[in-house]
Design an enzyme around this catalytic site. Sequence first.
Site, short mmCIF file in Angstrom:
data_model
loop_
_atom_site.label_atom_id
_atom_site.label_comp_id
_atom_site.label_asym_id
_atom_site.label_seq_id
_atom_site.Cartn_x
_atom_site.Cartn_y
_atom_site.Cartn_z
N GLU A 63 30.91 99.57 -20.15
CA GLU A 63 30.57 98.84 -18.92
C GLU A 63 29.07 98.76 -18.68
O GLU A 63 28.61 98.96 -17.54
CB GLU A 63 31.25 99.49 -17.71
CG GLU A 63 32.76 99.47 -17.81
CD GLU A 63 33.44 100.22 -16.67
OE1 GLU A 63 34.44 99.69 -16.16
OE2 GLU A 63 33.00 101.32 -16.29
C1 TNX Z 1 36.80 102.33 -16.23
S1 TNX Z 1 37.31 103.27 -18.83
C2 TNX Z 1 35.77 103.17 -16.62
C3 TNX Z 1 35.48 104.36 -15.81
C4 TNX Z 1 36.35 104.44 -14.61
C5 TNX Z 1 37.76 104.07 -14.97
C6 TNX Z 1 38.73 104.25 -13.85
C7 TNX Z 1 35.83 103.27 -18.95
C8 TNX Z 1 35.35 103.45 -20.28
N1 TNX Z 1 35.13 103.10 -17.82
O1 TNX Z 1 34.12 104.36 -15.46
O2 TNX Z 1 36.30 105.74 -14.12
O3 TNX Z 1 37.78 102.75 -15.40
O4 TNX Z 1 40.04 104.03 -14.27
#
Ligand code: TNX
Length: 510
Positions: free
Chosen positions: A322
């Site tokens: 992300e």
């Molecule tokens: C996505 S999964 C994220 C996390 C969040 C999560 C909550 C991922 C690699 N990044 O930063 O905590 O969703 O479900």
Amino acid sequence: EPGEQAGPTGHQPERQLTDVIPAPVEAEPDPRADYRLTPFTVIRTQPGSAEARQVGTYLAETLRPATGYHLPVVSWHRPVPREISLLLGKADPRIGDEGYQLDVARHRVTIRANTAAGLFAGTQTLRQLLPAEIEADRTQRRSWTVPGGRIVDYPRFPYRGAMLDLARHFHTPDEVKAYIDELAQYKVNHLHLHLTDDQGWRIQIDSWPRLTTVGGGPGTGVDGVGGGYLTKAEYADLVSYAQSRFITIVPEIDMPGHTNSALSTYAELNCDGVAPPPRTDIEVGYSSLCIDKELTYTFVEDVIREVAAMTPGPYLHIGGDEAHATTDEDYQKFMDRVLPMVYKYGKRPFGWNEIAKVSPPTSAVPQYWGTTNTNAELAEAAARGHKILMSPANKAYLDMKYDESTPLGLSWAGYTEIDDAYDWNPGNHVDGVGEDSVLGVEAPLWSETLRDLDDIEYMAFPRLPAIAELGWSPWSTHDWASFRERLAEQGPRWELRGVDFYRSPLVDWK
Ligand code: TNX
């Protein structure tokens, strides 16, 4: 003799040889060979092996409270009457490094393996083959029968993992240890610790000391109530505790996104030299390390060097998810600098599946967290020779709500009931990522909404055992009807151990 009064009807075992999670590869029951634990049972471990002895000692410690028996651990060469023996070598050739062979006969139980890890796995099977009351913390007046026969068992994938997010809410070393104790029973062999994120920094770094005292201090974490961090001594203690249960710790330092706690602690890490305010909300994708600043790489190398030095396991996870506040070009630049650092300090990099887009060296492991069955970058990575770790968010994320009424958790990847968590095949879940490209499976538990151990347990159980079975058991044993029955029998065990769990209406709990 006390404990030897088995009559023709007296002591039918309550358990069947196949009543185990994860399901064993092969189980051949022999109803004439049931074994009874007695006050005279001795645990005999491989002469000359300190590791085998440790496994035997842990087995004795597990069985003593409920039975009230002495269960002495010895390392004699000669067999003893009524022994449980843990021996190295001379087992079925299929068992490999982590498997075992368990033989239950009328007067002895024998676990054979090539390694102490295999012996440990065998003892966890033996534990589940005893009646549920074996989990009680005080003496139970009853008999302790193990169903007779032979199990030959070994894992489908080398990596069976769980992840805990210590950043959104810190979880104490004792809470992490309690989770480790549960994981070990389902033959999970890796625990990934998500140690840093926008809301908090949870691991001591000597060269950047305020990361923890400020970035992990009071008032950090979601809603400002998740402060705390691991000192190096506490981390080392966790590593060795996990090792004693044959679990390898995989530390994660998430970057270049998910870094607000570092950026708000050290103003000089920001491109404009101005520290942003600390954040306690659950937004994602807004922070980025400053890609064109040389100090960024000094910082990252310091952190990687120190984390690698305190981690005996082979892997270091660098996150990479992300990174919406980083352009693709900058993301590539960043990873081109940082991936070599991981190798420089002797570790194999893990990253969330976004790292596949920078064409990293093929020994880097992308961890798939998507919700679809197609992902071109991942399929290309598999074709180039990468091993992939499977954590599809709509199947393996333990922080997704079970249904709309679940009080904890999130639902961005959908609701995940126990049958959803169980019903997928890691070996063909993503097009172009076949069995041979899969390193294993991992069940991440993000803790935006989770504060204490009860919260963790309620989300992990019963789904964690489903993911553990997908990682260990061959696909040929995969069967929802069988799994749901075996799961029902875990309920009383969790109750006796004080483990909170979700009583899914899909399971007829015992
Ligand atoms: C996505 S999964 C994220 C996390 C969040 C999560 C909550 C991922 C690699 N990044 O930063 O905590 O969703 O479900």
